[in-house]
Design a protein around this motif. Structure first.
Motif, PDB file in Angstrom:
ATOM      1  N   UNK A   1      13.920  74.087  17.520  1.00 32.69           N
ATOM      2  CA  UNK A   1      14.913  73.010  17.595  1.00 32.69           C
ATOM      3  C   UNK A   1      15.084  72.359  16.230  1.00 32.69           C
ATOM      4  N   UNK A   2      13.988  72.110  15.533  1.00 38.60           N
ATOM      5  CA  UNK A   2      14.056  71.501  14.211  1.00 38.60           C
ATOM      6  C   UNK A   2      14.832  72.378  13.229  1.00 38.60           C
ATOM      7  N   UNK A   3      14.515  73.665  13.195  1.00 42.56           N
ATOM      8  CA  UNK A   3      15.188  74.562  12.256  1.00 42.56           C
ATOM      9  C   UNK A   3      16.653  74.797  12.617  1.00 42.56           C
ATOM     10  N   UNK A   4      16.957  74.871  13.904  1.00 42.52           N
ATOM     11  CA  UNK A   4      18.358  75.013  14.300  1.00 42.52           C
ATOM     12  C   UNK A   4      19.145  73.767  13.905  1.00 42.52           C
ATOM     13  N   UNK A   5      18.524  72.602  14.004  1.00 40.64           N
ATOM     14  CA  UNK A   5      19.178  71.375  13.554  1.00 40.64           C
ATOM     15  C   UNK A   5      19.413  71.373  12.054  1.00 40.64           C
ATOM     16  N   UNK A   6      18.416  71.822  11.292  1.00 40.41           N
ATOM     17  CA  UNK A   6      18.584  71.925   9.842  1.00 40.41           C
ATOM     18  C   UNK A   6      19.680  72.932   9.481  1.00 40.41           C
ATOM     19  N   UNK A   7      19.726  74.028  10.216  1.00 35.26           N
ATOM     20  CA  UNK A   7      20.763  75.026   9.964  1.00 35.26           C
ATOM     21  C   UNK A   7      22.146  74.470  10.292  1.00 35.26           C
ATOM     22  N   UNK A   8      22.235  73.635  11.325  1.00 33.98           N
ATOM     23  CA  UNK A   8      23.516  73.003  11.640  1.00 33.98           C
ATOM     24  C   UNK A   8      23.958  72.083  10.504  1.00 33.98           C
ATOM     25  N   UNK A   9      23.012  71.310   9.969  1.00 32.24           N
ATOM     26  CA  UNK A   9      23.343  70.403   8.862  1.00 32.24           C
ATOM     27  C   UNK A   9      23.772  71.201   7.634  1.00 32.24           C
ATOM     28  N   UNK A  10      23.031  72.265   7.321  1.00 34.71           N
ATOM     29  CA  UNK A  10      23.377  73.094   6.165  1.00 34.71           C
ATOM     30  C   UNK A  10      24.763  73.705   6.331  1.00 34.71           C
ATOM     31  N   UNK A  11      25.079  74.154   7.526  1.00 31.43           N
ATOM     32  CA  UNK A  11      26.401  74.743   7.744  1.00 31.43           C
ATOM     33  C   UNK A  11      27.500  73.687   7.771  1.00 31.43           C
ATOM     34  N   UNK A  12      27.177  72.483   8.215  1.00 34.64           N
ATOM     35  CA  UNK A  12      28.158  71.406   8.145  1.00 34.64           C
ATOM     36  C   UNK A  12      28.513  71.112   6.689  1.00 34.64           C
ATOM     37  N   UNK A  13      27.503  71.107   5.828  1.00 34.90           N
ATOM     38  CA  UNK A  13      27.754  70.880   4.409  1.00 34.90           C
ATOM     39  C   UNK A  13      28.431  72.082   3.751  1.00 34.90           C
TER      40      UNK A  13
END
Length: 114
Positions: free
Chosen positions: A68-80
């Motif tokens: 969950x933590x890494x998927x959230x980080x990946x979402x933030x990275x892709x948002x940017x």
């Protein structure tokens, strides 16, 4: 799905590292890095996401929390990453949202049945 999302992030990173002429670089973007830098971020994050996806096969609670933590980080990275490659970024945001939903909603039913 998490392993697929990590693989796509790795391909995204390789594309940004090798051919940064292909990506559209916008001006006046608050989080503008060199596309090669973004490529290394996506490449590293993709590798870690794949490892977390493989760890999910153990069924351990720690693997679910890290997923969950890494998927959230990946979402933030892709948002940017949206200004550089919008379609790919939005697809990966949706995949990571689905991963978070799937990891958070499964497992509880099995614990109640045991």
């Amino acid at each position: 799905m998490m392993i697929f999302g990590g693989t796509m992030a790795i391909l995204e990173g390789i594309a940004a590292i090798r051919k940064d002429d292909v990506l559209v670089v916008t001006t006046n973007y608050a989080y503008s890095f060199d596309t090669t830098s973004w490529g290394w971020v996506h490449l590293g994050l993709g590798i870690v996401v794949i490892l977390a996806g493989l760890a999910l096969f153990t069924g351990a609670l720690w693997a679910r929390a890290i997923a969950v933590l890494l998927a959230g980080l990946a979402m933030i990275a892709n948002f940017l990453w949206i200004p550089y490659y919008p379609f790919w970024a939005i697809v990966l945001i949706a995949i990571n949202a689905f991963v978070i939903w799937a990891v958070c909603t499964t497992g509880g039913r099995q614990a109640h049945l045991a």
